[in-house]
Design an enzyme around this catalytic site. Structure first.
Site, PDB file in Angstrom:
ATOM      1  N   CYS A 109       9.976   5.356  34.639  1.00 57.28           N
ATOM      2  CA  CYS A 109       9.838   6.642  35.351  1.00 57.28           C
ATOM      3  C   CYS A 109       8.829   6.500  36.488  1.00 57.28           C
ATOM      4  O   CYS A 109       9.082   6.930  37.617  1.00 57.28           O
ATOM      5  CB  CYS A 109       9.337   7.740  34.416  1.00 57.28           C
ATOM      6  SG  CYS A 109      10.524   8.314  33.211  1.00 57.28           S
ATOM      7  N   CYS A 162       0.828  -1.216   0.000  1.00 61.70           N
ATOM      8  CA  CYS A 162       0.000   0.000   0.000  1.00 61.70           C
ATOM      9  C   CYS A 162       0.862   1.264   0.000  1.00 61.70           C
ATOM     10  O   CYS A 162       0.598   2.202  -0.725  1.00 61.70           O
ATOM     11  CB  CYS A 162      -0.903   0.029   1.229  1.00 61.70           C
ATOM     12  SG  CYS A 162      -2.273  -1.145   1.164  1.00 61.70           S
ATOM     13  N   HIS A 163       1.877   1.280   0.866  1.00 60.40           N
ATOM     14  CA  HIS A 163       2.612   2.523   1.125  1.00 60.40           C
ATOM     15  C   HIS A 163       3.864   2.688   0.276  1.00 60.40           C
ATOM     16  O   HIS A 163       4.502   3.745   0.327  1.00 60.40           O
ATOM     17  CB  HIS A 163       3.005   2.603   2.604  1.00 60.40           C
ATOM     18  CG  HIS A 163       1.832   2.656   3.549  1.00 60.40           C
ATOM     19  ND1 HIS A 163       1.049   3.780   3.691  1.00 60.40           N
ATOM     20  CD2 HIS A 163       1.318   1.731   4.391  1.00 60.40           C
ATOM     21  CE1 HIS A 163       0.095   3.541   4.599  1.00 60.40           C
ATOM     22  NE2 HIS A 163       0.239   2.298   5.035  1.00 60.40           N
ATOM     23  N   CYS A 182       6.548  14.927  37.031  1.00 62.61           N
ATOM     24  CA  CYS A 182       7.531  14.864  35.945  1.00 62.61           C
ATOM     25  C   CYS A 182       8.286  16.187  35.858  1.00 62.61           C
ATOM     26  O   CYS A 182       9.501  16.223  35.680  1.00 62.61           O
ATOM     27  CB  CYS A 182       6.849  14.621  34.598  1.00 62.61           C
ATOM     28  SG  CYS A 182       5.684  13.251  34.532  1.00 62.61           S
TER      29      CYS A 182
END
Lengths: 252, 149, 107
Positions: A213, A70-71, A168
């Site tokens: 994290c 397809c791509h 964070c």
């Protein structure tokens, strides 16, 4: 439990830094790791990229197209694609990162069972597609349908979490550039993922890194592909807007 | 490629050379045994071996190392074998390389594991039976953010 | 999973020293420690790497558990004549991965 103690102690004695520019992940690497990231003849992550190219060309079933079917040539058609993820899928209204978009394509267009998050094939294909955008600037959209996801991600980034009660932003905004044990705290951009991490001895996804994290601050580890991490991923990508894609990066 | 200066070279004749030259009462360590296994009856001399390895490594999981041995690499005068040893690794012998004059130059690279900060010793066995050695200290630093939390 | 990438210039002048740089995908499981369930993890490493050029061995490496996962190996050879350079990585399971590169030598 030695890390949390030292981490908490360090953050207590450090004055809050003023908000500075967001710097790319490679700026926080040692000269040796930066050289490794830029030398494709030595970079182990290129083994995953090569596997990804194989998966890209592989026909999944007799009557189903390969990705290339397809791509076409990914070097052309996939160039810049990874810089626009995560994005909202128009049909479902869901926020998809590159991994989930690949899985959607695999299930809906190729009629195959999903590879599974963090599976070797999905990591390889994601690394291969992201590699086509290497050094291109991040350009995610946060307006329109993306706005609520972005707001949730931004809130998550600034929310104190876990037993260490850390957001964070306290590490990656307020204390970026400072040392934490043997590390220099980065701005926490996700532009290098999927990345080859020395600790893993392998390529892993951004969500695998985010789970580390979460554990580091003794907070809930969300599932791979969970809405919480997807929203955060969008915020991180916007925060890194204009910065170059480094995937597959080398990380400690 | 960083060479060892002549002054420090003489200063470092300790390591490999001294270990083999001095008789020991106690049982040989795995490192000493690996040294002995490589050098045989030869007494290693410090020099001719350059080791390019980062003095500080951010991970002991993969430390890049390049070894260059001074040699014309001719049929009559060449490096035959190179061994890389890490004294504090559970298995001190990391790798052994076999070369021939067809290499053109005696330069090899690989990536190694270091269990902790330590000295890396490299021995080179020449076609004339002599053994030369070089050493470099590597500091392995600890990461704050590991998956184990 | 076991694949490898090799970087080498495909053409060289006679007498030129050519560098061959390789990375192989392998966990290099050093083994001999108990896993979470208390069972000893068996060693599974690439223990041997070998290169031939025109059928003759030009380089060999014995690897121990102290070589990193996904090991990088680089070495050199003098370009003598046009021919195949064959690289072989062999691990503890007995499996050998082979890569062949053509070196074209001019002059």
């Amino acid at each position: 439990m030695r890390l949390p103690a030292s981490l908490a102690a360090l953050l207590l004695i450090l004055p809050a830094a003023t908000a500075a520019e967001i710097r790319p992940g490679r700026d926080f690497l040692s000269p040796e790791l930066r050289a490794l990231q830029e030398d494709e003849a030595r970079h182990p992550g290129m083994l995953w990229v090569e596997q990804g190219e194989e998966v890209w060309r592989r026909t999944p079933a007799l009557d189903k197209p390969s990705c290339a079917g397809c791509h076409g040539d990914a070097a052309g058609t996939m160039r810049g694609v990874a810089t626009r993820y995560p994005m909202v899928d128009r049909a479902s209204g869901r926020l998809l990162n590159l991994e989930l978009r690949i899985e959607q394509c695999r299930m809906e267009r190729q009629g195959q069972p999903a590879f599974g998050y963090e599976s070797p094939e999905l990591l390889a294909l994601t690394a291969y597609i992201a590699y086509q955008s290497r050094s291109l600037p991040m350009t995610v959209r946060i307006d329109g349908a993306a706005a609520p996801f972005f707001d949730a991600g931004r809130a998550f980034f600034h929310e104190r979490q876990g037993q260490l009660n850390l957001a964070c932003s306290q590490c990656h905004d307020d204390n970026a550039g400072r040392r934490l044990r043997g590390d220099v705290i980065s701005n926490g951009v996700g532009t290098g993922f999927p990345a080859y991490r020395l600790e893993w001895n392998a390529v892993g996804s951004l969500h695998r890194r985010l789970r580390a994290c979460s554990l580091g601050v003794r907070a809930v580890q969300f599932d791979y592909g969970s809405p919480d991490y997807l929203n955060l991923e969008l915020y991180l990508a916007w925060r890194a807007r204009g910065l170059p894609m480094e995937a597959p990066a080398v990380r400690r | 490629m960083t060479g060892t200066g002549t002054v420090s070279r003489r200063g470092i004749v300790t390591g490999a050379a001294a270990l083999l030259a001095t008789p020991r009462a106690s049982r040989a360590s795995p490192f000493e045994e690996a040294l002995k296994a490589f050098a045989g009856e030869a007494v290693p001399r410090a020099g001719r071996v350059s080791i390019d390895v980062p003095p500080i490594s951010e991970s002991g999981n993969s430390v890049p190392i390049t070894i260059l041995v001074e040699s014309p690499m001719t049929a009559t005068d060449h490096v035959k074998t190179i061994v890389v040893l890490a004294e504090k690794n559970p298995h001190p012998q990391i790798a052994r390389f076999h070369l021939s004059p067809r290499a053109g130059k005696a330069q090899v690279s690989t990536t190694i594991r270091l269990a902790t900060s330590q000295r890396v010793t490299v021995l080179a066995g020449m076609s004339d039976g002599s053994v030369w050695s070089g050493e470099k200290d590597v500091v392995v630093t600890l990461s704050a953010c590991v998956d184990g939390g | 999973m076991f694949n490898a990438r090799v970087t080498m210039k495909p053409e060289a002048a006679k007498g030129e020293i050519v560098e061959i740089r390789t990375v192989a995908r392998h966990p290099m499981e050093r083994g001999n420690y108990p896993d979470a369930a208390g069972r000893m993890v068996p060693r599974m490493i690439i223990h041997s790497f070998r290169a031939t050029y025109g059928g003759e061995e030009i380089f060999r490496m014995e690897l121990g558990p102290g070589v990193s996962a996904n090991p990088y190996i680089a070495f050199t050879t003098v370009a003598t004549e046009t021919g195949d350079i064959v690289l072989e990585w062999t691990d503890d399971s007995g499996f050998t991965l082979t890569r062949t590169l053509r070196l074209t030598v001019a002059g």
